[in-house]
Design an enzyme around this catalytic site. Structure first.
Site, PDB file in Angstrom:
ATOM      1  N   LYS A  14      44.060 107.782 116.838  1.00  0.00           N
ATOM      2  CA  LYS A  14      43.756 106.415 116.424  1.00  0.00           C
ATOM      3  C   LYS A  14      43.108 105.628 117.578  1.00  0.00           C
ATOM      4  O   LYS A  14      43.111 106.095 118.732  1.00  0.00           O
ATOM      5  CB  LYS A  14      45.060 105.745 115.963  1.00  0.00           C
ATOM      6  CG  LYS A  14      45.664 106.394 114.700  1.00  0.00           C
ATOM      7  CD  LYS A  14      46.987 105.735 114.304  1.00  0.00           C
ATOM      8  CE  LYS A  14      47.551 106.328 113.013  1.00  0.00           C
ATOM      9  NZ  LYS A  14      48.840 105.699 112.628  1.00  0.00           N
ATOM     10  N   TYR A  54      44.773 106.060 103.073  1.00  0.00           N
ATOM     11  CA  TYR A  54      46.222 105.846 102.924  1.00  0.00           C
ATOM     12  C   TYR A  54      46.664 105.904 101.464  1.00  0.00           C
ATOM     13  O   TYR A  54      47.847 106.139 101.188  1.00  0.00           O
ATOM     14  CB  TYR A  54      46.662 104.547 103.597  1.00  0.00           C
ATOM     15  CG  TYR A  54      46.793 104.719 105.099  1.00  0.00           C
ATOM     16  CD1 TYR A  54      47.855 105.451 105.647  1.00  0.00           C
ATOM     17  CD2 TYR A  54      45.840 104.209 105.973  1.00  0.00           C
ATOM     18  CE1 TYR A  54      47.968 105.654 107.015  1.00  0.00           C
ATOM     19  CE2 TYR A  54      45.939 104.404 107.358  1.00  0.00           C
ATOM     20  CZ  TYR A  54      47.012 105.132 107.868  1.00  0.00           C
ATOM     21  OH  TYR A  54      47.113 105.341 109.222  1.00  0.00           O
ATOM     22  N   ARG A 119      53.508 117.630 112.936  1.00  0.00           N
ATOM     23  CA  ARG A 119      54.387 116.453 112.768  1.00  0.00           C
ATOM     24  C   ARG A 119      55.512 116.468 113.801  1.00  0.00           C
ATOM     25  O   ARG A 119      55.891 115.428 114.336  1.00  0.00           O
ATOM     26  CB  ARG A 119      55.011 116.431 111.364  1.00  0.00           C
ATOM     27  CG  ARG A 119      54.002 116.200 110.253  1.00  0.00           C
ATOM     28  CD  ARG A 119      53.638 114.747 110.103  1.00  0.00           C
ATOM     29  NE  ARG A 119      54.588 114.022 109.307  1.00  0.00           N
ATOM     30  CZ  ARG A 119      54.339 112.845 108.734  1.00  0.00           C
ATOM     31  NH1 ARG A 119      53.148 112.274 108.875  1.00  0.00           N
ATOM     32  NH2 ARG A 119      55.252 112.233 108.045  1.00  0.00           N
ATOM     33  N   THR A 125      57.278 108.176 112.990  1.00  0.00           N
ATOM     34  CA  THR A 125      56.296 107.082 112.897  1.00  0.00           C
ATOM     35  C   THR A 125      56.497 105.970 113.935  1.00  0.00           C
ATOM     36  O   THR A 125      55.532 105.471 114.503  1.00  0.00           O
ATOM     37  CB  THR A 125      56.349 106.482 111.471  1.00  0.00           C
ATOM     38  OG1 THR A 125      56.220 107.552 110.534  1.00  0.00           O
ATOM     39  CG2 THR A 125      55.240 105.481 111.253  1.00  0.00           C
ATOM     40  N   ARG A 136      54.314 110.568 120.331  1.00  0.00           N
ATOM     41  CA  ARG A 136      54.672 109.156 120.136  1.00  0.00           C
ATOM     42  C   ARG A 136      55.881 108.764 120.991  1.00  0.00           C
ATOM     43  O   ARG A 136      56.043 107.597 121.336  1.00  0.00           O
ATOM     44  CB  ARG A 136      54.954 108.895 118.649  1.00  0.00           C
ATOM     45  CG  ARG A 136      53.686 108.912 117.791  1.00  0.00           C
ATOM     46  CD  ARG A 136      54.058 109.080 116.328  1.00  0.00           C
ATOM     47  NE  ARG A 136      52.950 108.866 115.412  1.00  0.00           N
ATOM     48  CZ  ARG A 136      53.028 109.119 114.111  1.00  0.00           C
ATOM     49  NH1 ARG A 136      54.160 109.582 113.585  1.00  0.00           N
ATOM     50  NH2 ARG A 136      51.998 108.914 113.329  1.00  0.00           N
ATOM     51  N   ASN A 156      50.786 103.800 117.070  1.00  0.00           N
ATOM     52  CA  ASN A 156      51.492 105.058 117.330  1.00  0.00           C
ATOM     53  C   ASN A 156      50.561 106.224 117.635  1.00  0.00           C
ATOM     54  O   ASN A 156      50.930 107.380 117.466  1.00  0.00           O
ATOM     55  CB  ASN A 156      52.474 105.366 116.190  1.00  0.00           C
ATOM     56  CG  ASN A 156      51.793 105.489 114.842  1.00  0.00           C
ATOM     57  OD1 ASN A 156      50.559 105.518 114.766  1.00  0.00           O
ATOM     58  ND2 ASN A 156      52.564 105.586 113.779  1.00  0.00           N
ATOM     59  N   HIS A 159      47.544 109.893 113.671  1.00  0.00           N
ATOM     60  CA  HIS A 159      47.924 110.159 112.272  1.00  0.00           C
ATOM     61  C   HIS A 159      47.968 111.664 112.093  1.00  0.00           C
ATOM     62  O   HIS A 159      47.098 112.373 112.596  1.00  0.00           O
ATOM     63  CB  HIS A 159      46.891 109.581 111.288  1.00  0.00           C
ATOM     64  CG  HIS A 159      47.024 110.211 109.933  1.00  0.00           C
ATOM     65  ND1 HIS A 159      47.991 109.825 109.032  1.00  0.00           N
ATOM     66  CD2 HIS A 159      46.377 111.249 109.355  1.00  0.00           C
ATOM     67  CE1 HIS A 159      47.907 110.584 107.959  1.00  0.00           C
ATOM     68  NE2 HIS A 159      46.930 111.464 108.125  1.00  0.00           N
ATOM     69  N   GLU A 170      43.090 114.896 102.567  1.00  0.00           N
ATOM     70  CA  GLU A 170      42.575 114.130 103.716  1.00  0.00           C
ATOM     71  C   GLU A 170      41.383 114.835 104.363  1.00  0.00           C
ATOM     72  O   GLU A 170      40.416 114.183 104.766  1.00  0.00           O
ATOM     73  CB  GLU A 170      43.702 113.910 104.730  1.00  0.00           C
ATOM     74  CG  GLU A 170      44.774 112.963 104.184  1.00  0.00           C
ATOM     75  CD  GLU A 170      45.953 112.741 105.116  1.00  0.00           C
ATOM     76  OE1 GLU A 170      46.774 111.850 104.815  1.00  0.00           O
ATOM     77  OE2 GLU A 170      46.075 113.448 106.134  1.00  0.00           O
TER      78      GLU A 170
HETATM   79  P1  GDP Z   1      53.097 108.441 109.172  1.00  0.00           P
HETATM   80  O1  GDP Z   1      52.713 109.537 108.242  1.00  0.00           O
HETATM   81  O2  GDP Z   1      54.130 108.846 110.178  1.00  0.00           O
HETATM   82  O3  GDP Z   1      51.951 107.734 109.815  1.00  0.00           O
HETATM   83  O4  GDP Z   1      53.804 107.344 108.286  1.00  0.00           O
HETATM   84  P2  GDP Z   1      53.550 106.893 106.743  1.00  0.00           P
HETATM   85  O5  GDP Z   1      52.519 107.755 106.106  1.00  0.00           O
HETATM   86  O6  GDP Z   1      54.877 106.757 106.108  1.00  0.00           O
HETATM   87  O7  GDP Z   1      52.975 105.430 106.936  1.00  0.00           O
HETATM   88  C1  GDP Z   1      51.653 105.209 107.304  1.00  0.00           C
HETATM   89  C2  GDP Z   1      51.592 103.938 108.110  1.00  0.00           C
HETATM   90  O8  GDP Z   1      52.184 102.849 107.386  1.00  0.00           O
HETATM   91  C3  GDP Z   1      52.358 104.001 109.428  1.00  0.00           C
HETATM   92  O9  GDP Z   1      51.607 104.574 110.483  1.00  0.00           O
HETATM   93  C4  GDP Z   1      52.710 102.533 109.646  1.00  0.00           C
HETATM   94  O10 GDP Z   1      51.613 101.860 110.218  1.00  0.00           O
HETATM   95  C5  GDP Z   1      52.907 102.003 108.238  1.00  0.00           C
HETATM   96  N1  GDP Z   1      54.328 102.026 107.905  1.00  0.00           N
HETATM   97  C6  GDP Z   1      55.037 103.040 107.344  1.00  0.00           C
HETATM   98  N2  GDP Z   1      56.322 102.737 107.193  1.00  0.00           N
HETATM   99  C7  GDP Z   1      56.482 101.480 107.668  1.00  0.00           C
HETATM  100  C8  GDP Z   1      57.613 100.582 107.790  1.00  0.00           C
HETATM  101  O11 GDP Z   1      58.756 100.912 107.464  1.00  0.00           O
HETATM  102  N3  GDP Z   1      57.358  99.350 108.336  1.00  0.00           N
HETATM  103  C9  GDP Z   1      56.114  98.963 108.739  1.00  0.00           C
HETATM  104  N4  GDP Z   1      55.953  97.749 109.254  1.00  0.00           N
HETATM  105  N5  GDP Z   1      55.030  99.774 108.631  1.00  0.00           N
HETATM  106  C10 GDP Z   1      55.207 101.019 108.119  1.00  0.00           C
HETATM  107 MG    MG Z   2      51.738 109.590 106.338  1.00  0.00          MG
END
Ligand code: GDP
Ligand code: MG
Length: 201
Positions: A14, A54, A119, A125, A136, A156, A159, A170
Site C-alpha cells: 500500500k 474491496y 496472511r 489487520t 504488520r 497496515n 493487502h 483480485e
Molecule cells: P484485511 O484483509 O486484513 O485487509 O482486512 P479486511 O478485508 O477485513 O478489511 C479490509 C480493510 O477494511 C482493512 O484493511 C481496514 O482498513 C478496514 N477494516 C476492516 N475491519 C475493520 C474494523 O474493524 N474497523 C475499522 N475501522 N476498519 C476496518
Molecule cells: Mg481482506
C-alpha cells in the site's frame, strides 16, 4: 484439483509501504518463504478501482460492517452506527483516500498454501495486535482506535487475499492474463520434487 504448488495469492504494498521504503523488505519476506513471484507492477490506482476491489466479494460490506460493530462492543465501546452498511461506507471512503494517495505495488505470488502463508507472514489487520515477526507487527504501529479517531483507514502496509477464491477474483481485477508469467524456478525442485536427485555428483 490443481496441485498445491499452483495456488496463487494477490498482494498490494500500500502507499505507506512504498513511502516507508519497505518495498524490498516486504518482497523479501514473501520471497524467502519459497513463494514464486509471477506478476508485479507499480501503479497509481483510482477510487473506483479501489471500491471495486474491496467489494469483489458481494458480502464484504455486510461482513466487515458487522465485524467492526462486534469489535467495538467486545471492547465495551459504542459503535458509530448500528447499521453495518453505514459503517462500511465510512471505511470505504477512508480506504479510497488511502489507497490512491501514492504509488502502490501489486503482485501475484504462487506456491503451496500461498494464501494462508502470506496472511500469516503479513499479520492480522490491526498492527497494534499483529504478531511480532509479521510484517504488520514489525514495521508499523497503527490501531483502530487511532485511525477511527482521525477518521481514516488503518495504515497496515499491505493487502493480501483472504482466500484462494478471493485471490483469483483480485488477480483478474488488477492484472491482464498476459501480465502473469509462467516459469520454472530452480528452487521449486527443492520444495516440491518427490525424488531429490541430481544434486550429488
Ligand atoms: P484485511 O484483509 O486484513 O485487509 O482486512 P479486511 O478485508 O477485513 O478489511 C479490509 C480493510 O477494511 C482493512 O484493511 C481496514 O482498513 C478496514 N477494516 C476492516 N475491519 C475493520 C474494523 O474493524 N474497523 C475499522 N475501522 N476498519 C476496518
Ligand atoms: Mg481482506
Amino acid at each position: 484439483m490443481a496441485h498445491h504448488k499452483e495456488e496463487r495469492t494477490f498482494v498490494i504494498i500500500k502507499p505507506d509501504g512504498v513511502q516507508r521504503t519497505l518495498i524490498g523488505e516486504i518482497i523479501g519476506r514473501y520471497e524467502r518463504l519459497g513463494l514464486k513471484l509471477v506478476a508485479m507492477k507499480m501503479l497509481v490506482t483510482n477510487e473506483d478501482h479501489v471500491e471495486a476491489h474491496y467489494t469483489l466479494d458481494p458480502t464484504w460490506r455486510t461482513v466487515t460492517g458487522e465485524k467492526t460493530i462486534k469489535s467495538y462492543k467486545d471492547k465495551g465501546l459504542t459503535p458509530p452506527s448500528e447499521d453495518p452498511l453505514e459503517i462500511t461506507a465510512k471505511i470505504l471512503l477512508g480506504l479510497k483516500k488511502y489507497m490512491t494517495s501514492g504509488p502502490i505495488v501489486a503482485m501475484v505470488w504462487q506456491g503451496a498454501h500461498a494464501v494462508k502463508i502470506v496472511r500469516k507472514v503479513t499479520g492480522s489487520t490491526e498492527p497494534l495486535s499483529s504478531d511480532v515477526g509479521s510484517i504488520r507487527g514489525d514495521f508499523v504501529l497503527d490501531s483502530y482506535q487511532m485511525s477511527d479517531t482521525d477518521s481514516r483507514a488503518i495504515r497496515n502496509l499491505v493487502h493480501a487475499s483472504g482466500s484462494p477464491e478471493e485471490a483469483e477474483m483480485e488477480i483478474k481485477h488488477w492484472f491482464k492474463p498476459e501480465e502473469l508469467t509462467k516459469y520454472r524456478l530452480i528452487a521449486d525442485e527443492m520444495l516440491y520434487d518427490v525424488n531429490i536427485d541430481g544434486i550429488l555428483e
